[in-house]
Design a protein around this motif. Structure first.
Motif, mmCIF file in Angstrom:
data_model
loop_
_atom_site.group_PDB
_atom_site.id
_atom_site.type_symbol
_atom_site.label_atom_id
_atom_site.label_comp_id
_atom_site.label_asym_id
_atom_site.label_seq_id
_atom_site.Cartn_x
_atom_site.Cartn_y
_atom_site.Cartn_z
ATOM 1 N N ASP A 1 58.927 90.237 79.254
ATOM 2 C CA ASP A 1 58.514 89.607 77.487
ATOM 3 C C ASP A 1 58.347 90.500 76.669
ATOM 4 O O ASP A 1 58.364 90.539 75.212
ATOM 5 N N PRO B 1 50.045 87.669 78.411
ATOM 6 C CA PRO B 1 51.091 87.865 78.901
ATOM 7 C C PRO B 1 52.301 86.348 78.241
ATOM 8 O O PRO B 1 51.733 85.222 78.200
ATOM 9 N N GLY B 2 53.524 86.897 77.492
ATOM 10 C CA GLY B 2 54.374 86.151 77.218
ATOM 11 C C GLY B 2 53.882 84.870 76.338
ATOM 12 O O GLY B 2 54.682 84.937 76.246
ATOM 13 N N GLU B 3 52.619 85.352 75.751
ATOM 14 C CA GLU B 3 52.644 85.411 74.075
ATOM 15 C C GLU B 3 52.228 85.901 73.322
ATOM 16 O O GLU B 3 52.630 86.188 72.243
#
Length: 221
Positions: A3, A169-171
């Motif tokens: 990611d 996380p993930g953004e």
């Protein structure tokens, strides 16, 4: 693990495209304009080079926060302010990487000189035609250099990214922040893998683009 890599590459690509679109006319204006205050504009463009990333990130937080005029507009339109979102990362990266793209483009346009444009004018080419058919092709090495520097600088950003995007996380968790997290947690193995991968990737990108720039430079001679 993947990611942060994907977010970093996506951020660098989007930032580079935006800066090329916005930076090309700005670089052209800085190279060709005769107004006395253009160097003041150039100084503003170059400010991120000497301004500490935390200072830049702090003022971006204030400028884009929910209590600011910009923040109120984005909240009404998008339902939230830009800080701690991927869009906020893009805004911060565009501003912070701006001089690394615009300055090479300006230098390339200045190196062209007046003669090629004057020849184009004698052939009844309009200013727009001269820009796209003469100036832009001749400035291609500068555009390529700006793209390489903008991409590489965005990949390596840390301070501004952490201030404006946080660590979601993930953004908003990019590669540099992920490495910092692993080091802070004493996870040396993961930090080594990500750091070495980023080092090799950055080297290959810069080397490949420099070789391509050299090849284009020979063709334009």
């Amino acid at each position: 693990m993947w990611d942060p890599i994907w977010i970093t590459v996506k951020l660098a690509f989007i930032t580079t495209v935006i800066l090329l679109v916005l930076g090309t006319p700005v670089g052209w204006w800085l190279a060709r304009s005769k107004v006395w205050w253009k160097e003041a504009v150039a100084a503003v463009v170059a400010l991120p080079i000497v301004l500490p990333p935390t200072v830049m990130g702090f003022y971006l937080l204030i400028a884009l926060g929910p209590d600011s005029p910009i923040g109120q507009i984005t909240t009404e339109v998008f339902g939230r302010a830009l800080p701690f979102t991927f869009a906020g990362l893009v805004v911060g990266s565009v501003i912070y990487s701006m001089p690394f793209v615009i300055q090479p483009i300006r230098n390339a346009f200045e190196a062209i000189g007046d003669r090629p444009l004057e020849v184009a004018a004698t052939l009844r080419a309009s200013r727009l035609d001269s820009f796209f058919s003469v100036a832009l092709p001749m400035a291609r090495p500068g555009l390529l250099t700006g793209a390489v520097l903008g991409f590489a600088h965005t990949v390596g950003e840390f301070g501004v990214i952490l201030m404006i995007g946080g660590n979601i996380p993930g953004e908003t968790k990019v590669l540099s922040v992920a490495i910092y997290d692993h080091v802070e947690a004493l996870e040396w193995g993961q930090a080594h893998i990500l750091s070495a991968g980023l080092l090799v990737f950055s080297f290959l990108v810069i080397l490949g683009m420099m070789l391509l720039e050299k090849k284009l430079g020979r063709r334009l001679r």
